[in-house]
Design a protein around this motif. Sequence first.
Motif, mmCIF file in Angstrom:
data_model
loop_
_atom_site.group_PDB
_atom_site.id
_atom_site.type_symbol
_atom_site.label_atom_id
_atom_site.label_comp_id
_atom_site.label_asym_id
_atom_site.label_seq_id
_atom_site.Cartn_x
_atom_site.Cartn_y
_atom_site.Cartn_z
ATOM 1 N N UNK A 90 16.634 40.697 54.133
ATOM 2 C CA UNK A 90 17.979 40.121 54.193
ATOM 3 C C UNK A 90 17.988 38.723 53.584
ATOM 4 N N UNK A 91 16.924 37.961 53.846
ATOM 5 C CA UNK A 91 16.808 36.620 53.271
ATOM 6 C C UNK A 91 16.692 36.683 51.751
ATOM 7 N N UNK A 92 15.937 37.647 51.249
ATOM 8 C CA UNK A 92 15.772 37.758 49.806
ATOM 9 C C UNK A 92 17.084 38.115 49.118
ATOM 10 N N UNK A 93 17.876 38.963 49.748
ATOM 11 C CA UNK A 93 19.194 39.283 49.207
ATOM 12 C C UNK A 93 20.059 38.024 49.170
ATOM 13 N N UNK A 94 19.992 37.229 50.244
ATOM 14 C CA UNK A 94 20.782 35.999 50.288
ATOM 15 C C UNK A 94 20.319 34.998 49.232
ATOM 16 N N UNK A 95 19.020 34.853 49.054
ATOM 17 C CA UNK A 95 18.509 33.912 48.057
ATOM 18 C C UNK A 95 19.018 34.255 46.663
ATOM 19 N N UNK A 96 19.051 35.537 46.341
ATOM 20 C CA UNK A 96 19.559 35.952 45.034
ATOM 21 C C UNK A 96 21.044 35.627 44.897
ATOM 22 N N UNK A 97 21.791 35.793 45.978
ATOM 23 C CA UNK A 97 23.216 35.455 45.943
ATOM 24 C C UNK A 97 23.420 33.954 45.761
ATOM 25 N N UNK A 98 22.587 33.156 46.408
ATOM 26 C CA UNK A 98 22.673 31.707 46.224
ATOM 27 C C UNK A 98 22.336 31.318 44.786
ATOM 28 N N UNK A 99 21.309 31.948 44.228
ATOM 29 C CA UNK A 99 20.949 31.666 42.838
ATOM 30 C C UNK A 99 22.098 32.020 41.898
ATOM 31 N N UNK A 100 22.790 33.114 42.175
ATOM 32 C CA UNK A 100 23.907 33.531 41.324
ATOM 33 C C UNK A 100 25.065 32.538 41.381
ATOM 34 N N UNK A 101 25.142 31.769 42.472
ATOM 35 C CA UNK A 101 26.237 30.810 42.653
ATOM 36 C C UNK A 101 25.799 29.384 42.351
ATOM 37 N N UNK A 102 24.523 29.187 42.110
ATOM 38 C CA UNK A 102 23.970 27.835 41.974
ATOM 39 C C UNK A 102 24.680 27.026 40.893
ATOM 40 N N UNK A 103 25.003 27.640 39.762
ATOM 41 C CA UNK A 103 25.648 26.894 38.671
ATOM 42 C C UNK A 103 27.004 26.349 39.112
ATOM 43 N N UNK A 104 27.684 27.070 40.009
ATOM 44 C CA UNK A 104 28.975 26.588 40.507
ATOM 45 C C UNK A 104 28.791 25.431 41.476
ATOM 46 N N UNK A 105 27.710 25.453 42.245
ATOM 47 C CA UNK A 105 27.395 24.294 43.084
ATOM 48 C C UNK A 105 27.145 23.069 42.196
ATOM 49 N N UNK A 106 26.305 23.272 41.192
ATOM 50 C CA UNK A 106 25.914 22.156 40.326
ATOM 51 C C UNK A 106 27.101 21.621 39.531
ATOM 52 N N UNK A 107 28.036 22.501 39.164
ATOM 53 C CA UNK A 107 29.238 22.044 38.460
ATOM 54 C C UNK A 107 30.078 21.116 39.325
ATOM 55 N N UNK A 108 29.893 21.186 40.605
ATOM 56 C CA UNK A 108 30.614 20.325 41.547
ATOM 57 C C UNK A 108 29.750 19.163 42.022
#
Length: 225
Positions: A90-108
């Motif tokens: 479950x953690x590994x699935x979440x980590x991949x989801x965070x990575x997929x959103x990371x660029x949007x975090x960094x854009x902010x």
Amino acid sequence: MKLQDQLDDFRNKFESGQLPFKPTQAQLDTIKRATNELVASGQADRALKAGDIAPEFKLPDSDGNIVSSRDLLADGPLVVSFYRGVWCPYCNIELKALEATRSEFEARGAQLVAISPQTAPNSRKSQRDNGLGFPILSDQDSKIAEAFGIRYSLPADLIELYKGFGNDLPAINNDSSWVLPMPARYVIGTDGVIAYTEVNPDYTRRPDPSELLPVLDRLQSATAA
């Protein structure tokens, strides 16, 4: 697909015996009982919340470099994800989801780090297997998790179950105490105040990373003003 949909899909396949490892009903009952007990304990409600001051930390990354929360916050808001370890699907699935959103975090203007009690080699495996581009920090003995109020001890029957599954947490974490963090996610502003928190005593339930974007938008607007 939203993160929770992915987690639900995995859980359904696991519980229905569609994966290579097929749990018994007794094993499933042990897992569910331990989760329900942690939920009922109310510990998640006592963890740090939005408006609280975040504990500062200095933790090693997967290469042994010390990462300071104060240094990170000097550059912008910080997204912190606590997770159980490389052994947790479950953690590994979440980590991949965070990575997929990371660029949007960094854009902010925000940075993302994950924190786990596991050793550096296991953090490197997490990064390698999940294709992560953000740091994973090792929280020895879950001391920072304790400061956030999310460290808990596994019950004896779950410990025996995990041993049977091959999840040797004392070896994975270099810690004999069988403690873990509840999966949790925080957004910390540059002033050190927690702007968002989500703590999950049920490790199969986790918010979508996109829920953090409005919080980061507000922080960015406040900084611009």
